[in-house]
Design a protein around this motif. Sequence first.
Motif, PDB file in Angstrom:
ATOM      1  N   ASN A 126      14.288 -24.728  13.919  1.00 61.98           N
ATOM      2  CA  ASN A 126      13.792 -23.779  12.924  1.00 61.98           C
ATOM      3  C   ASN A 126      12.365 -23.358  13.233  1.00 61.98           C
ATOM      4  N   ASN A 127      11.523 -24.285  13.715  1.00 67.39           N
ATOM      5  CA  ASN A 127      10.144 -23.930  14.069  1.00 67.39           C
ATOM      6  C   ASN A 127      10.120 -22.942  15.223  1.00 67.39           C
ATOM      7  N   ASN A 128      10.952 -23.148  16.228  1.00 68.56           N
ATOM      8  CA  ASN A 128      10.996 -22.219  17.356  1.00 68.56           C
ATOM      9  C   ASN A 128      11.536 -20.857  16.931  1.00 68.56           C
ATOM     10  N   THR A 129      12.523 -20.861  16.054  1.00 64.80           N
ATOM     11  CA  THR A 129      13.067 -19.597  15.561  1.00 64.80           C
ATOM     12  C   THR A 129      12.024 -18.866  14.712  1.00 64.80           C
ATOM     13  N   THR A 130      11.335 -19.610  13.871  1.00 68.65           N
ATOM     14  CA  THR A 130      10.276 -19.015  13.039  1.00 68.65           C
ATOM     15  C   THR A 130       9.152 -18.480  13.917  1.00 68.65           C
ATOM     16  N   ASN A 131       8.779 -19.217  14.939  1.00 69.48           N
ATOM     17  CA  ASN A 131       7.740 -18.788  15.869  1.00 69.48           C
ATOM     18  C   ASN A 131       8.168 -17.503  16.581  1.00 69.48           C
ATOM     19  N   PHE A 132       9.428 -17.412  16.955  1.00 62.48           N
ATOM     20  CA  PHE A 132       9.945 -16.210  17.615  1.00 62.48           C
ATOM     21  C   PHE A 132       9.820 -14.989  16.697  1.00 62.48           C
ATOM     22  N   VAL A 133      10.250 -15.151  15.445  1.00 60.55           N
ATOM     23  CA  VAL A 133      10.172 -14.038  14.491  1.00 60.55           C
ATOM     24  C   VAL A 133       8.721 -13.659  14.225  1.00 60.55           C
ATOM     25  N   ASP A 134       7.869 -14.652  14.092  1.00 59.95           N
ATOM     26  CA  ASP A 134       6.447 -14.370  13.840  1.00 59.95           C
ATOM     27  C   ASP A 134       5.822 -13.610  14.999  1.00 59.95           C
ATOM     28  N   GLN A 135       6.135 -14.003  16.225  1.00 57.90           N
ATOM     29  CA  GLN A 135       5.563 -13.327  17.389  1.00 57.90           C
ATOM     30  C   GLN A 135       6.080 -11.899  17.500  1.00 57.90           C
ATOM     31  N   LEU A 136       7.344 -11.668  17.113  1.00 61.02           N
ATOM     32  CA  LEU A 136       7.876 -10.304  17.122  1.00 61.02           C
ATOM     33  C   LEU A 136       7.145  -9.431  16.096  1.00 61.02           C
ATOM     34  N   GLN A 137       6.862  -9.998  14.910  1.00 57.11           N
ATOM     35  CA  GLN A 137       6.165  -9.240  13.871  1.00 57.11           C
ATOM     36  C   GLN A 137       4.749  -8.891  14.298  1.00 57.11           C
ATOM     37  N   ASN A 153       3.593  -9.453  19.810  1.00 53.91           N
ATOM     38  CA  ASN A 153       3.339 -10.223  21.036  1.00 53.91           C
ATOM     39  C   ASN A 153       4.680 -10.456  21.747  1.00 53.91           C
ATOM     40  N   SER A 154       5.053  -9.523  22.595  1.00 56.83           N
ATOM     41  CA  SER A 154       6.375  -9.613  23.229  1.00 56.83           C
ATOM     42  C   SER A 154       6.458 -10.768  24.238  1.00 56.83           C
ATOM     43  N   VAL A 155       5.363 -11.045  24.950  1.00 56.64           N
ATOM     44  CA  VAL A 155       5.391 -12.136  25.928  1.00 56.64           C
ATOM     45  C   VAL A 155       5.564 -13.480  25.211  1.00 56.64           C
ATOM     46  N   GLU A 156       4.769 -13.703  24.169  1.00 57.70           N
ATOM     47  CA  GLU A 156       4.877 -14.961  23.420  1.00 57.70           C
ATOM     48  C   GLU A 156       6.204 -15.037  22.662  1.00 57.70           C
ATOM     49  N   ALA A 157       6.715 -13.885  22.198  1.00 59.59           N
ATOM     50  CA  ALA A 157       8.019 -13.864  21.524  1.00 59.59           C
ATOM     51  C   ALA A 157       9.121 -14.240  22.514  1.00 59.59           C
ATOM     52  N   GLY A 158       8.995 -13.771  23.757  1.00 57.53           N
ATOM     53  CA  GLY A 158       9.980 -14.119  24.783  1.00 57.53           C
ATOM     54  C   GLY A 158       9.985 -15.615  25.060  1.00 57.53           C
ATOM     55  N   GLU A 159       8.794 -16.219  25.148  1.00 58.36           N
ATOM     56  CA  GLU A 159       8.707 -17.669  25.364  1.00 58.36           C
ATOM     57  C   GLU A 159       9.267 -18.433  24.170  1.00 58.36           C
TER      58      GLU A 159
END
Length: 120
Positions: free
Chosen positions: A6-17, A20-26
């Motif tokens: 859940n933390n990784n999924t939340t981090n992905f959504v946060d980076q997309l918002q 930050n596409s590079v950090e969202a990709g990671e």
Amino acid sequence: MSEEINNNTTNFVDQLQKGNSVEAGEAFKDALRDKVASQLDAARKDIASNMFNPADPIAAEHSDPKPEVADPGTFNKDGSVSPTTDLGKDGEAEIDLTPADNGTPDKMVGVDVNAGQSDS
């Protein structure tokens, strides 16, 4: 493990918002890696628990049925088989061990064991 997913999924959504596409990709790779790892771990546990204790044991077949034995016969020169009528001879060796005139057995089924030897 589910909190980490859940933390990784939340981090992905946060980076997309944040854009930050590079950090969202990671973050996406991390979330996907965690999801695959958890599924593999669950499958490993399931296989390990059922490996030596199957729910429905299946008995293996012993062997194929034995072939049918044909009647004994004799092969002819043309490849055909003639039925054998004389079953008195079963393939055992026939050796005549009765002593000759000099007291020694010297013939086996009509074969002279002294043949080819010089008399000197």
